[in-house]
Design an enzyme around this catalytic site. Structure first.
Site, short mmCIF file in Angstrom:
data_model
loop_
_atom_site.label_atom_id
_atom_site.label_comp_id
_atom_site.label_asym_id
_atom_site.label_seq_id
_atom_site.Cartn_x
_atom_site.Cartn_y
_atom_site.Cartn_z
CD GLN A 85 43.11 43.29 37.51
OE1 GLN A 85 42.04 42.72 36.62
NE2 GLN A 85 43.09 42.65 38.58
CG ASP B 203 35.46 44.46 39.07
OD1 ASP B 203 35.34 43.35 39.31
OD2 ASP B 203 36.71 44.98 39.07
CE LYS C 73 39.37 40.08 36.23
NZ LYS C 73 39.73 41.13 37.15
#
Ligand code: NDP
Length: 279
Positions: free
Chosen positions: A96, A119, A52
């Site tokens: 995460q 997300d 990322k």
């Protein structure tokens, strides 16, 4: 022979478009910034976080990395999220997953401001998707819609079957296909006669987390098959939830593993970061 849907090429195309967009934003004085938080040092999570960061760098998005120790408390993590929610220079926040067991994942997801929820996991983002309002969409299913559209595959009016109903893939996938006017069936572990249901599909999306589970017996001749699964087989080679060799001769288009759905997830995350500024 089936069309092999090239997720690598399509994700590169999206990243190039975003790079151009971000450069223009910079010229106009706007920066894009993503904060990535990792708690603990799970090796798989570290690989994802690193990828990322690299994608951000490539596109020109600033990234803030928070590598917190495994011992971080829920309160400490919530406090950091609050601080990032309040920072005007941070557009997107990503924690995460999975987080260590002593931290309540749902609480963390809900703590991220829906305006920075790149997300797309916040209940408000999921609710907005459900009723057709603007909001962030979970990256993997959003990427699959891009794969279909950019490969010239029409969704409208098609029989779409999604196997799997997880919050991050199956459920948002079914909502997105519905939004594109597909006729959608969602199958799961309690579905009776999965083969018959899959065989109805013009577009079959498989996200069950079982290596090479879907064989040619599940496929209607000429179907489009999208394989979300990622596994390592006995020879340490990557494979999906679909038995590619057995299924490919029966479909009109199929995603390979690797190089299909996988690369799209990060590309769509980058897209969400850019959209967070536009929103
Ligand atoms: P989950 O384990 O959260 O969900 C799996 C789903 O499959 C569940 O809904 C389950 O049903 C269903 N299922 C399991 N076994 C069967 C079966 N025998 N028949 C029918 N349905 C079944 O997985 P995820 O959705 O998170 O991920 C699925 C796969 O995709 C994994 O391999 C994962 O690694 C991969 N993945 C890949 C991504 C990428 O970027 N390419 C991103 C995210 C995931 P039930 O609800 O009844 O238990």
């Amino acid at each position: 022979m089936a069309q092999i849907i090239d997720g690598k090429a399509i994700s590169t195309q999206i990243k190039e478009e975003l790079k151009e967009k971000v450069a223009k934003m910079k010229e106009a004085g706007t920066e894009v910034c993503l904060a990535v938080i990792q708690v603990g040092n799970d090796p798989a999570s570290s690989v994802y976080v690193n990828n990322k960061k690299k994608a951000c760098e490539y596109i020109g998005i600033n990234s803030l990395a928070y590598e917190l120790p495994e011992s971080t408390t829920e309160e400490e993590l919530l406090a950091l999220i609050q601080e990032l929610n309040d920072r005007a220079d941070v557009n997107g926040i990503l924690v995460q997953l999975p987080v260590p067991k002593h931290i309540d994942e749902d609480k963390i997801i809900k703590a991220i401001s829906p305006k920075k929820d790149v997300d797309g996991f916040h209940p408000q983002s999921v609710g907005a998707l459900c009723i057709g309002q603007p909001g962030f969409v979970s990256c993997t299913p959003a990427g699959i819609i891009q794969l279909l559209k950019r490969s010239g595959i029409e969704i409208e009016g098609k029989e779409c079957v999604v196997v799997g109903r997880s919050n991050i893939v199956g459920k948002p996938m079914s909502l997105l296909l519905l939004r594109e006017n597909g006729t959608v069936t969602v199958a799961h572990s309690r579905t009776k006669d999965l083969k018959a249901i899959c065989k109805r599909a013009d577009i079959l999306v498989v996200a069950i987390g079982k290596p090479r589970f879907i064989t040619e017996e599940y496929i209607k001749e000429g179907a489009v098959v999208i394989d979300v699964g990622i596994h390592r087989n006995e020879n340490n080679k990557l494979c999906g939830d679909v038995d590619f060799e057995a299924v490919e001769p029966h479909c009109s288009a199929i995603t390979p593993v690797p190089g299909g759905v996988g690369p799209m997830t990060i590309a769509m995350l980058m897209n969400n970061c850019v959209e967070s500024v536009e929103m």
